[in-house]
Design an enzyme around this catalytic site. Structure first.
Site, PDB file in Angstrom:
ATOM      1  N   GLY A  90       0.830  -1.208   0.000  1.00 57.92           N
ATOM      2  CA  GLY A  90       0.000   0.000   0.000  1.00 57.92           C
ATOM      3  C   GLY A  90       0.854   1.243   0.000  1.00 57.92           C
ATOM      4  O   GLY A  90       2.084   1.181   0.098  1.00 57.92           O
ATOM      5  N   GLY A  92       2.697   3.675   1.473  1.00 55.70           N
ATOM      6  CA  GLY A  92       3.268   3.883   2.797  1.00 55.70           C
ATOM      7  C   GLY A  92       3.813   5.286   2.983  1.00 55.70           C
ATOM      8  O   GLY A  92       4.100   5.699   4.101  1.00 55.70           O
ATOM      9  N   ARG A  93       3.978   5.978   1.893  1.00 50.43           N
ATOM     10  CA  ARG A  93       4.528   7.341   2.020  1.00 50.43           C
ATOM     11  C   ARG A  93       4.056   8.244   0.885  1.00 50.43           C
ATOM     12  O   ARG A  93       4.675   9.272   0.605  1.00 50.43           O
ATOM     13  CB  ARG A  93       6.042   7.299   2.032  1.00 50.43           C
ATOM     14  CG  ARG A  93       6.618   6.583   0.819  1.00 50.43           C
ATOM     15  CD  ARG A  93       8.034   6.936   0.696  1.00 50.43           C
ATOM     16  NE  ARG A  93       8.708   6.013  -0.202  1.00 50.43           N
ATOM     17  CZ  ARG A  93       9.964   6.153  -0.524  1.00 50.43           C
ATOM     18  NH1 ARG A  93      10.660   7.144  -0.029  1.00 50.43           N
ATOM     19  NH2 ARG A  93      10.522   5.306  -1.343  1.00 50.43           N
ATOM     20  N   LYS A 113       4.303  12.094  -3.250  1.00 52.95           N
ATOM     21  CA  LYS A 113       5.167  11.067  -2.653  1.00 52.95           C
ATOM     22  C   LYS A 113       6.055  11.699  -1.589  1.00 52.95           C
ATOM     23  O   LYS A 113       6.684  12.730  -1.844  1.00 52.95           O
ATOM     24  CB  LYS A 113       6.021  10.435  -3.763  1.00 52.95           C
ATOM     25  CG  LYS A 113       6.815   9.220  -3.336  1.00 52.95           C
ATOM     26  CD  LYS A 113       7.320   8.478  -4.555  1.00 52.95           C
ATOM     27  CE  LYS A 113       8.223   7.314  -4.198  1.00 52.95           C
ATOM     28  NZ  LYS A 113       8.695   6.602  -5.392  1.00 52.95           N
ATOM     29  N   ASP A 125       9.016   5.699   7.669  1.00 55.18           N
ATOM     30  CA  ASP A 125       8.681   6.992   8.272  1.00 55.18           C
ATOM     31  C   ASP A 125       7.744   7.825   7.396  1.00 55.18           C
ATOM     32  O   ASP A 125       7.428   8.960   7.723  1.00 55.18           O
ATOM     33  CB  ASP A 125       9.971   7.780   8.560  1.00 55.18           C
ATOM     34  CG  ASP A 125      10.800   8.009   7.299  1.00 55.18           C
ATOM     35  OD1 ASP A 125      10.337   7.636   6.187  1.00 55.18           O
ATOM     36  OD2 ASP A 125      11.909   8.558   7.415  1.00 55.18           O
ATOM     37  N   ARG A 183      -1.829  -0.796  -9.767  1.00 51.59           N
ATOM     38  CA  ARG A 183      -0.685  -1.682 -10.009  1.00 51.59           C
ATOM     39  C   ARG A 183      -1.176  -3.122 -10.156  1.00 51.59           C
ATOM     40  O   ARG A 183      -2.298  -3.429  -9.750  1.00 51.59           O
ATOM     41  CB  ARG A 183       0.263  -1.597  -8.797  1.00 51.59           C
ATOM     42  CG  ARG A 183       0.668  -0.175  -8.472  1.00 51.59           C
ATOM     43  CD  ARG A 183       0.871   0.015  -6.949  1.00 51.59           C
ATOM     44  NE  ARG A 183       1.052   1.436  -6.618  1.00 51.59           N
ATOM     45  CZ  ARG A 183       2.222   2.015  -6.472  1.00 51.59           C
ATOM     46  NH1 ARG A 183       3.318   1.316  -6.565  1.00 51.59           N
ATOM     47  NH2 ARG A 183       2.310   3.306  -6.206  1.00 51.59           N
ATOM     48  N   ASP A 252       4.204  -4.907  -7.281  1.00 55.61           N
ATOM     49  CA  ASP A 252       3.567  -3.686  -6.771  1.00 55.61           C
ATOM     50  C   ASP A 252       4.133  -2.444  -7.464  1.00 55.61           C
ATOM     51  O   ASP A 252       3.604  -1.346  -7.289  1.00 55.61           O
ATOM     52  CB  ASP A 252       3.750  -3.564  -5.251  1.00 55.61           C
ATOM     53  CG  ASP A 252       5.194  -3.738  -4.827  1.00 55.61           C
ATOM     54  OD1 ASP A 252       5.756  -4.819  -5.056  1.00 55.61           O
ATOM     55  OD2 ASP A 252       5.772  -2.781  -4.281  1.00 55.61           O
TER      56      ASP A 252
HETATM   57  P1  AMP Z   1       9.121   0.613  -3.024  1.00 52.22           P
HETATM   58  O1  AMP Z   1      10.208  -0.388  -2.921  1.00 52.22           O
HETATM   59  O2  AMP Z   1       9.572   2.041  -2.962  1.00 52.22           O
HETATM   60  O3  AMP Z   1       8.212   0.368  -4.166  1.00 52.22           O
HETATM   61  O4  AMP Z   1       8.242   0.448  -1.690  1.00 52.22           O
HETATM   62  C1  AMP Z   1       7.691  -0.774  -1.246  1.00 52.22           C
HETATM   63  C2  AMP Z   1       6.690  -0.499  -0.134  1.00 52.22           C
HETATM   64  O5  AMP Z   1       7.314   0.144   0.965  1.00 52.22           O
HETATM   65  C3  AMP Z   1       5.525   0.419  -0.520  1.00 52.22           C
HETATM   66  O6  AMP Z   1       4.388  -0.021   0.161  1.00 52.22           O
HETATM   67  C4  AMP Z   1       5.983   1.761  -0.017  1.00 52.22           C
HETATM   68  O7  AMP Z   1       4.916   2.640   0.227  1.00 52.22           O
HETATM   69  C5  AMP Z   1       6.697   1.384   1.263  1.00 52.22           C
HETATM   70  N1  AMP Z   1       7.716   2.375   1.652  1.00 52.22           N
HETATM   71  C6  AMP Z   1       8.887   2.625   1.038  1.00 52.22           C
HETATM   72  N2  AMP Z   1       9.571   3.584   1.687  1.00 52.22           N
HETATM   73  C7  AMP Z   1       8.792   3.969   2.737  1.00 52.22           C
HETATM   74  C8  AMP Z   1       8.931   4.933   3.784  1.00 52.22           C
HETATM   75  N3  AMP Z   1      10.016   5.693   3.888  1.00 52.22           N
HETATM   76  N4  AMP Z   1       7.912   5.033   4.677  1.00 52.22           N
HETATM   77  C9  AMP Z   1       6.828   4.269   4.581  1.00 52.22           C
HETATM   78  N5  AMP Z   1       6.638   3.350   3.638  1.00 52.22           N
HETATM   79  C10 AMP Z   1       7.609   3.191   2.705  1.00 52.22           C
HETATM   80 MG    MG Z   2       6.587   0.768  -4.904  1.00 53.54          MG
END
Ligand code: AMP
Ligand code: MG
Length: 487
Positions: A90, A92-93, A113, A125, A183, A252
């Site tokens: 989901g 997350g940021r 983002k 975070d 996605r 994702d």
């Molecule tokens: P990504 O590898 O960037 O596609 O992220 C994979 C998952 O981790 C997704 O659900 C992102 O929203 C979450 N995510 C990545 N970085 C952060 C962060 N700094 N804080 C919260 N969620 C994160």
């Molecule tokens: Mg991602």
């Protein structure tokens, strides 16, 4: 052209309700300031580019202000990460602020983002740092300029908010635009959590909004899946043809529209290297440059699994069989054009493969080779490029084949050849070291370099006066930069 308060919203995804996303407000950044904006992306929203310089712009995209009609939502999805299934991911940021439609009637998702924590932040975070925000901004606009389908970026907003990664950095936000943020992992989420009604709602939503022409087909969902396969095959063919390595092809991060999406430790190849791994946590090379092709199919079959409630397994398998031939056709077509060919011959595939092998063995710069090949007629061009190769006999043999092939292709003048080849062979690409230079300057408060680099990359095929330094091979320090995954 519109002022900022004149955007028109129509939040179709938010209307799907709480099973699909959660209402979350952005968490503002301290002292928000404009780092860079894309005029071309502003135009997609009919925005007057001058508004980017107004304080309210940085407040809006730094999380301080919201339009009354915006409905910020964190989307829920899941996905296969490095081959293993993660039941819940989901946003997350990032937050989907809403969907804006422009004068042409196109809807664009506004996705902020780095907007703070959400119910899907897990251990994170909720923040993004300036470094990764600049990289996403530059990459998405550069890919688009190269003709590679991608999400777009409106702007980067910097701040004084401290964010801890391997060291202390500054928080930033990037405003991402896409026709949809759905996605493969959205479908997987509803499939694996066994929510058939919501999954059907999602499928209807995607079909109605993004693949309406598939409605006319006898099996609309199957037609839609075929279209998703075709678009992904074409996107990955373009990555391979232009030397783009995504780095984190988890399901994702795969868009149902077949656009490049979720930029992490991506890289463009400098020297040609089929085995190149841009993601330093990818120890097994699952997402190495050449693996992107089979992984594209792997990801599509993960999506196929999630579509089994709608489409028969046999039909899904048959559709998946289209991927590789479609990929190869698109790839070969582009590589022929990169070689300046206008016709197709059976042996062209071998001509390309032999060249890549020679480039691999000699560490030849992938982008500059093709650009220089189009500078003049084949004979002087290959004679000049010869020095870059170690296996001279091998290169000479290839050059003979190439010259003969060009001769059979039809005759055109040197000027015609140059024009045709330069229109598909960029002079400027987003080399990691160029991004790094721009980031280093921006981290000390100087945004001129990131703005200039963005400008140069927005016209990658056009030679630009005074910009020679952006068309060079990397210096030694810039060759094998370790790009951190913690973004
Ligand atoms: P990504 O590898 O960037 O596609 O992220 C994979 C998952 O981790 C997704 O659900 C992102 O929203 C979450 N995510 C990545 N970085 C952060 C962060 N700094 N804080 C919260 N969620 C994160
Ligand atoms: Mg991602």
């Amino acid at each position: 052209m519109k002022a900022l308060d004149e955007l028109t919203f129509d939040n179709r995804f938010a209307r799907l309700g709480d099973a699909f996303s959660t209402h979350v407000l952005p968490e503002p950044l301290d002292e928000p300031r404009l780092v860079v904006a894309s005029n071309a992306a502003m135009a997609l929203l009919d925005l007057d580019p001058a508004v980017a310089e107004t304080p309210v712009f940085a407040e809006l995209f730094g999380g301080h202000k919201l339009w009354a009609e915006a409905e910020p939502r964190a989307m829920v999805y899941s996905g296969h990460q490095f081959g293993g299934y993660t039941p819940q991911l989901g946003d997350g940021r990032g937050l989907l602020l809403g969907e804006v439609y422009n004068a042409a009637g196109e809807h664009w998702d506004l996705h902020l983002k780095g907007a703070g924590m959400t119910p899907y932040s897990r251990m994170g975070d909720g923040r993004a740092v300036l470094r990764s925000s600049i990289r996403e901004f530059l990459a998405s606009e550069a890919l688009h300029a190269l003709g590679i389908p991608s999400s777009r970026a409106l702007c980067v907003i910097g701040s004084s908010t401290p964010v801890w990664r391997e060291k202390q950095e500054r928080g930033a936000m990037v405003l991402r635009l896409a026709r949809s943020h759905i996605r493969f992992g959205h479908f997987e989420y509803f499939y694996y959590t066994k929510k058939p009604e919501q999954q059907a709602e999602l499928a209807e939503h995607v079909l109605n909004l993004h693949y309406p022409e598939c409605r006319e087909q006898p099996e609309p969902y199957l037609a839609m899946f075929r279209e998703i396969i075709e678009r992904n095959a074409e996107m990955i063919a373009k990555w391979q043809a232009y030397g783009f390595c995504h780095g984190v092809m988890n399901t994702d991060n795969m868009s149902i529209l077949g656009i490049t999406f979720d930029f992490g430790p991506f890289a463009f190849l400098d020297d040609f290297d089929a085995h190149f791994i841009c993601n330093h946590s990818d120890h097994e090379g699952r997402y190495s440059f050449s693996n992107q092709v089979p992984i594209g199919r792997w990801n599509l079959s993960a999506l196929a699994q999630a579509l089994t409630p709608f489409i028969s397994v046999d039909a899904l398998k048959e559709a998946l069989g289209l991927y590789l031939p479609l990929y190869q056709a698109h790839y070969l077509d582009l590589m022929r054009r990169r070689l300046g060919l206008t016709t197709a011959e059976e042996e062209d595939q071998t001509l390309v493969e032999r060249l890549l092998k020679l480039m691999q063995n000699s560490g030849v710069d992938y982008t500059l080779f093709f650009r220089r090949l189009g500078d003049e007629s084949p004979a002087p061009a290959v004679a000049r490029l010869r020095d870059d190769f170690v296996d001279l006999a091998g290169f000479d043999a290839w050059a003979e084949l190439y010259k003969a092939r060009v001769a059979r292709d039809g005759d055109d003048t040197e000027a015609q050849r140059r024009e045709r080849m330069h229109a598909v062979n960029p002079l400027y690409i987003l080399r990691n070291y160029l991004a790094q230079n721009a980031i280093t300057a921006a981290e000390s408060g100087d945004y001129s370099e990131v703005r200039r680099l963005h400008e140069v990359l927005s016209k990658p095929f056009e030679e630009q006066a005074g910009m020679e330094q952006y068309a060079q091979r990397p210096p030694d320090w810039g060759k094998h930069l370790e790009i951190s995954c913690s973004s």
